[in-house]
Design a protein around this motif. Sequence first.
Motif, mmCIF file in Angstrom:
data_model
loop_
_atom_site.group_PDB
_atom_site.id
_atom_site.type_symbol
_atom_site.label_atom_id
_atom_site.label_comp_id
_atom_site.label_asym_id
_atom_site.label_seq_id
_atom_site.Cartn_x
_atom_site.Cartn_y
_atom_site.Cartn_z
ATOM 1 N N VAL A 243 -47.652 -40.925 31.312
ATOM 2 C CA VAL A 243 -47.277 -40.338 32.598
ATOM 3 C C VAL A 243 -46.512 -39.054 32.308
ATOM 4 N N ALA B 70 -44.621 -35.503 34.139
ATOM 5 C CA ALA B 70 -44.017 -34.932 35.339
ATOM 6 C C ALA B 70 -44.091 -33.418 35.234
ATOM 7 N N SER C 202 -46.667 -35.803 39.494
ATOM 8 C CA SER C 202 -46.721 -36.925 38.568
ATOM 9 C C SER C 202 -48.181 -37.116 38.189
ATOM 10 N N TYR D 80 -53.165 -37.619 39.902
ATOM 11 C CA TYR D 80 -52.199 -36.515 39.930
ATOM 12 C C TYR D 80 -51.717 -36.380 41.365
#
Length: 169
Positions: A101, A103, A117, A135
């Motif tokens: 993941v 950011a 994210s 996304y």
Amino acid sequence: MRKLVLFLLLAPVWAAATVADSSANGFTLKITLNLKAAPADVYKKLLHPGDWWDSAHTFSGDAHNLSIEERPGGCWCEKLPNGGGVKHMEVITLMPGTRIVFAGGLGPLQNVAAAGSMIFAIAKDGEGTKLTFTYSVVGYQAAGMTTWATPVDGVLTDQLNRFKDYVEK
């Protein structure tokens, strides 16, 4: 002309992108790929965007300037001339072989008040791997964030199609 239309209808589409939702405040993209490779190989290759990302969608003009640090807090960065650089995204979750993941905002999303994210979920699927990409982007732009959904979808669909080609060759 009929042959061209038939070809386009039958031509393989590797990544079927979907703008899952879109509003003035943001959007979510979802793309699923079925890959002919083991999950561990998909994970390892995902960490090397310089080998599969399109150079036309970089600030430096060369995808080989892209790198991902494989650690929480790691940078998806790009080297620029004269010691410059771009932090595209930051690794916020790292589950080797199954999930990454990030950011941040890619490319021109950095120039508007946007945050995102990005999730790569990797799962064994029969003899291969199912890669689920999501996304979600939120932010403010006078014209509304919905204006970004389709162009970002197009760019990321292209990148993931390139990734599929890279993994399977």
